[in-house]
Structures are given as structure tokens and as C-alpha cells.
Write an enzyme that holds these catalytic residues in place. Sequence first.
Site, PDB file in Angstrom:
ATOM      1  N   ASP A 143       0.830  -1.050  -0.154  1.00 20.31           N
ATOM      2  CA  ASP A 143       0.115   0.334  -0.489  1.00 20.31           C
ATOM      3  C   ASP A 143       1.033   1.482   0.015  1.00 20.31           C
ATOM      4  O   ASP A 143       1.956   1.157   0.078  1.00 20.31           O
ATOM      5  CB  ASP A 143      -0.866   0.076   0.945  1.00 20.31           C
TER       6      ASP A 143
ATOM      7  N   GLU B 252       0.337  -0.688   5.349  1.00 18.97           N
ATOM      8  CA  GLU B 252       1.282  -0.529   6.893  1.00 18.97           C
ATOM      9  C   GLU B 252       0.888   1.021   6.809  1.00 18.97           C
ATOM     10  O   GLU B 252       1.259   2.309   8.321  1.00 18.97           O
ATOM     11  CB  GLU B 252       2.531  -0.577   6.151  1.00 18.97           C
TER      12      GLU B 252
HETATM   13 ZN   LIG Z   1       4.794   5.091   4.361  1.00 14.70          ZN
END
Ligand SMILES: [Zn+2]
Length: 439
Positions: A79, A143
Site C-alpha cells: 500500500d 502499513e
Molecule cells: Zn510510509
Amino acid sequence: MDGALLEELDGWLRIPSVSTDGGDAEAIGRAAQWALERVRAAGGECELVRSPGANPLVVGELRAADPASPTVLIYGHYDVQAPGPLEQWTSPPFEPTIREGRLYARGAADDKGNFLPLLHVACAMARAGDLPVHVRVLIEGEEEIAGHAVVDWVRADERRADAAIVFDSGMPDPRTPAVTVGLRGIVMTHMAVRTGARNLHSGAYGGSVLNALHVLAGLLAPLLPDAEGRVREELREGVRPPSQAELASWQRLPPGALAISEVGGRPVSPSAPAEFYERVGAQPSLDVNVISGGEPRTVVPADARASVSLRLAAGQDPERMRAVIEGLVRGALPAGAELDLSFHVATPVLFDPDEPALRLAAQALERACGVTPVFARSGGSIPIVAEMAARGYPVIVGGFGLPDDALHAPDESYALASLAWGEAAARELYLALASLSAG
Ligand SMILES: [Zn+2]
């Protein structure tokens, strides 16, 4: 560098797998699927693990020819942050473009470009039948939004890994590869004070009623560091000093005075620049992050808020430090004022540079880059590394990010030289870690 790596990275970066600001679910799915197909095409097993409401985890395994080989867990995230204002990008964020030795795209450094060499090399070695370790692949999609799925997965995974490699970190300058052996923990405190039903007129009521900002200032006072920037004794409990190997390797880092001045900072005290790496890596520090309340006219404010972050050094217990903060703050609360406190905590992590996996990793990086790496400590926290450490895995936290990669900002980029080092390092790491005993 192998042209195939750059070509693969180009393809992955074209998928706008944004997780922030609500995210792009379709692209998230596509970026996960892209990684899964890489592992399967190399003869590995791979699946997308979906927990309710979470972006899928890519979980796979590439097997070494020798079944008795140790297992190395590799971690990255597919991501990316939202690109922000498009007009601030020199070239579109999801059309990777090379300029002056750098690849520009959202995710080029954080983390697709940093991580992909680990996956690419493992797949290439598996296809050639000479992968020297079992490589367990773990790539998450949350994340950037601090999702819990990956931490839960590591905690629940019944198989063991003999080491883990996390390429989501960087090096201090383009000539000095680094292994990050320490990550600070954190106690984040949010406080909200209420001292009345509404703001009152300071002429009509001043001197007779509680003022929320005064109360808040009183709560913050016992937390503040001294004029040297050091936190009070109770908040230093448990700190473990850096090892000789670390102290020696910090001598090779850029001078602390430069590290502070190049970002426009001003030293908290005359001794701070010389102690820079110890202060940000191996000592606790406390910062008031925000104070809000009141308005610029004659009111007695009835509510006020503040957030305070205590960064924890290796050896400190986050629950214990949370309790110390709570005690200090509640002890300063006057009668009649209400206080809402909330916390989140993360555990600090420290790996011993003399541990076999870390020693092998340092030698591997030296072979790959032709330079002895430094053992660095990072002031930040990576929750997944803390979880891996809790499982007893030695974690090689590395990667080849540089201070001018513009993470999370327009014109994010990754140096092609970093990509080449990543590829060489991945191969040397797998070869070196093959000599770990399989647990
Ligand atoms: Zn980052």
C-alpha cells in the site's frame, strides 16, 4: 542491475494501491494479486489472507532445494500514501519516470521499490533451483494506515522463522549501508480537560472559575524535559546503554550538528549535537505534539486538549511508563476539573549486533555494497518488527532509502543505485543466512 527488476517495479508502481484517505479497494486488490502471481510463477505457494474489513495480506512460501534449509521471513508493504496535490508532481505519481538516476513514482521508495528486490531475487533463485533458504513472503496492505492484520498474523503463525528481513528503512547517506538494530517504542498520550459547561467572559468570571488552559499547562508541567532536553528520572527507567560496536559505528555517521541543521532544527542545548545519535536512538525523549483550546479574545476557556509523545529507548517497558505518565498527570489535576486520558503504546526493540543472523547480515551487506554497514538505531517505531522480536526472530531491518526520497510527499523517488544495492544485498543475504541452523 538486472533490467527485469526495474521492469517489474514499473508494473507494480503503476497500480495506485492507495490505502490512506479511504483508499482504493480495487487497486489494493490488484497490487496484492500482482505480488501473489510473482510468487506462484516462481513455483511457490501463495494466497491472499483476508480478515474482515482489512486489506488482504499476501502470504507465500518459496522453498529451497534442500528441505533442511532455514526459513527467512521477508516483509514489505504494497500500500502507498495518497499522492496529494497532483500539480506538485513533476511527472504523474502512477507513471514511473526516470530522471537523473532516480525513479519517480508514489511508492518508489515506500515501500515497493525498497522491498521488491527481496521478492524479485528470491523468485529468480527459486526458478533457477538455487534458493539457499526457504523464503516466507509476507506483504501487507495497511502499513500506511497502521492496520493490525499483519501483526495479528505474525502473532498467530504457528510456524517459526529463523530470521526475518524487513526492507522498509534506509541509510544515512548514499555511501553507507545500514542495519537498524534498534527502534524506539512510544507512549502516545492524548489528554482532554474540561472545567465548565461553556467558555465564560474573563471580565465577568475571571479569577473565580477554573480555566481549562491553565489546568492543562499544570498537567504538562511535570512531564516536560529539562533545559538539557532530558526527560525526568522516572521516565528513564530501564534504559539500556548502546553497545561498543554501535558506538563505534556511529562515529561513521554524518556529524550530529549537520543532521540537525540540514532540516532547519536548532539544538536543544550545546551538548545535543555531539550526542545526536545517542539522543534519538538510545535515549527516551518527550515531546508535546499539540495544544489546543480557547480563542484570541477575552474568554475563560472551558476545554483544552493536548497530545504528548514519549519515545521509549530499548529496555523500557511501555505499560510501566504509561502508568508513570498517568500518575504525574492525575497528580496535577485540581479539584473540579475533569480529565479524559487515552494512550497508545508500542514496545521498543533492540537486536544484538553480535547475534549470528545480524553478523551474517552485516557481512552480506559488505559483500553486496563493498562498504562495511553501520549499526543504526532509528528514532521511529515499526510495530511489525516488535511483534517479530516478541516471537524471537532476529530481524534484519534494512533497506536503501535515503533522506531525500520524499516519502509521503510529491515527487517521491528512489535512487536506481539503491535499487541495485537492494538486489545485490538480497542475493548475498539469502546466501549468508543459509548457514543459520534451522529451528
Ligand atoms: Zn510510509
